[in-house]
Design a protein around this motif. Structure first.
Motif, mmCIF file in Angstrom:
data_model
loop_
_atom_site.group_PDB
_atom_site.id
_atom_site.type_symbol
_atom_site.label_atom_id
_atom_site.label_comp_id
_atom_site.label_asym_id
_atom_site.label_seq_id
_atom_site.Cartn_x
_atom_site.Cartn_y
_atom_site.Cartn_z
ATOM 1 N N ASP A 39 -30.772 3.731 33.796
ATOM 2 C CA ASP A 39 -30.718 3.408 35.224
ATOM 3 C C ASP A 39 -31.829 4.115 35.989
ATOM 4 O O ASP A 39 -32.393 3.545 36.926
ATOM 5 N N ILE A 41 -28.832 1.803 42.473
ATOM 6 C CA ILE A 41 -28.244 0.750 41.651
ATOM 7 C C ILE A 41 -26.935 0.344 42.314
ATOM 8 O O ILE A 41 -26.171 1.205 42.760
ATOM 9 N N ARG A 73 -29.819 -6.920 33.983
ATOM 10 C CA ARG A 73 -29.934 -5.510 33.591
ATOM 11 C C ARG A 73 -29.351 -4.632 34.682
ATOM 12 O O ARG A 73 -28.657 -3.651 34.425
ATOM 13 N N ALA A 74 -29.649 -5.013 35.955
ATOM 14 C CA ALA A 74 -29.125 -4.254 37.092
ATOM 15 C C ALA A 74 -29.383 -5.024 38.370
ATOM 16 O O ALA A 74 -30.251 -5.895 38.422
ATOM 17 N N GLN A 75 -28.599 -4.680 39.394
ATOM 18 C CA GLN A 75 -28.897 -5.097 40.758
ATOM 19 C C GLN A 75 -29.140 -3.805 41.529
ATOM 20 O O GLN A 75 -28.401 -2.831 41.376
ATOM 21 N N VAL A 76 -30.202 -3.809 42.322
ATOM 22 C CA VAL A 76 -30.655 -2.593 42.983
ATOM 23 C C VAL A 76 -30.837 -2.865 44.470
ATOM 24 O O VAL A 76 -31.374 -3.912 44.845
ATOM 25 N N VAL A 121 -33.798 -7.896 36.584
ATOM 26 C CA VAL A 121 -33.313 -6.932 37.566
ATOM 27 C C VAL A 121 -33.432 -7.628 38.916
ATOM 28 O O VAL A 121 -34.503 -8.153 39.252
ATOM 29 N N VAL A 176 -34.878 2.069 35.739
ATOM 30 C CA VAL A 176 -34.811 0.922 36.642
ATOM 31 C C VAL A 176 -35.200 1.351 38.054
ATOM 32 O O VAL A 176 -36.027 0.719 38.711
#
Length: 150
Positions: free
Chosen positions: A18, A132, A120-123, A86, A21
């Motif tokens: 994380d 994140i 993979r992620a939302q930021v 992402v 990211v």
């Protein structure tokens, strides 16, 4: 202006944690300027693909076009030989996300899952920093704005 040396290093480095990211997002979007979404693509080794897709014309609230957005991202994913994405939610102003922002987070998570697009992620990039976004926090959003740790 982005730190180009840092950005050059980051686009050749796998995004495994994380923190990785957040570092990548910080290098690309230093501070929030306008309300928009950025889509970053990662290859099978989790290395950023040299293609970034900013989307500034999304409606205020998610609607039936979220499926179109997911389909577009799924198509681009194949075209650029990426395996995951992402999503970066750029939000100037408050250092928090509001219920409408959480609606986008949830709607995209569902639509992307239906299209077999691995998130993979939302930021969130907000005035207070970069964080994140955890879908576990969505239920709490029903009670008003949620401040994010940066």
């Amino acid at each position: 202006m982005p730190d180009t040396d840092m950005l050059d290093r980051l686009i050749r480095t796998a995004v495994r944690t994380d923190d990785d990211v957040v570092d990548l997002v910080a290098a690309l979007v230093e501070r929030p300027i306008t309300r928009q979404c950025w889509v970053l693509f990662l290859d099978e080794r989790a290395v950023p693909v040299s293609f970034v897709m900013p989307i500034s014309d999304l409606p205020w609230q998610p609607d039936e076009h979220v499926e179109d957005f997911a389909a577009l991202v799924a198509d681009v994913l194949v075209q650029v030989a990426a395996t995951e994405v992402v999503l970066v939610w750029e939000r100037p102003g408050e250092s928090r996300l509001f219920p409408v922002d959480w609606e986008w987070v949830d709607a995209c998570a569902c639509a992307f899952e239906e299209r077999h697009v691995r998130l993979r992620a939302q930021v969130a990039v907000h005035t207070g920093g970069i964080a994140i976004v955890s879908l576990d926090e969505v239920d709490e959003a029903d009670h008003g704005p949620i401040a994010l740790a940066s």
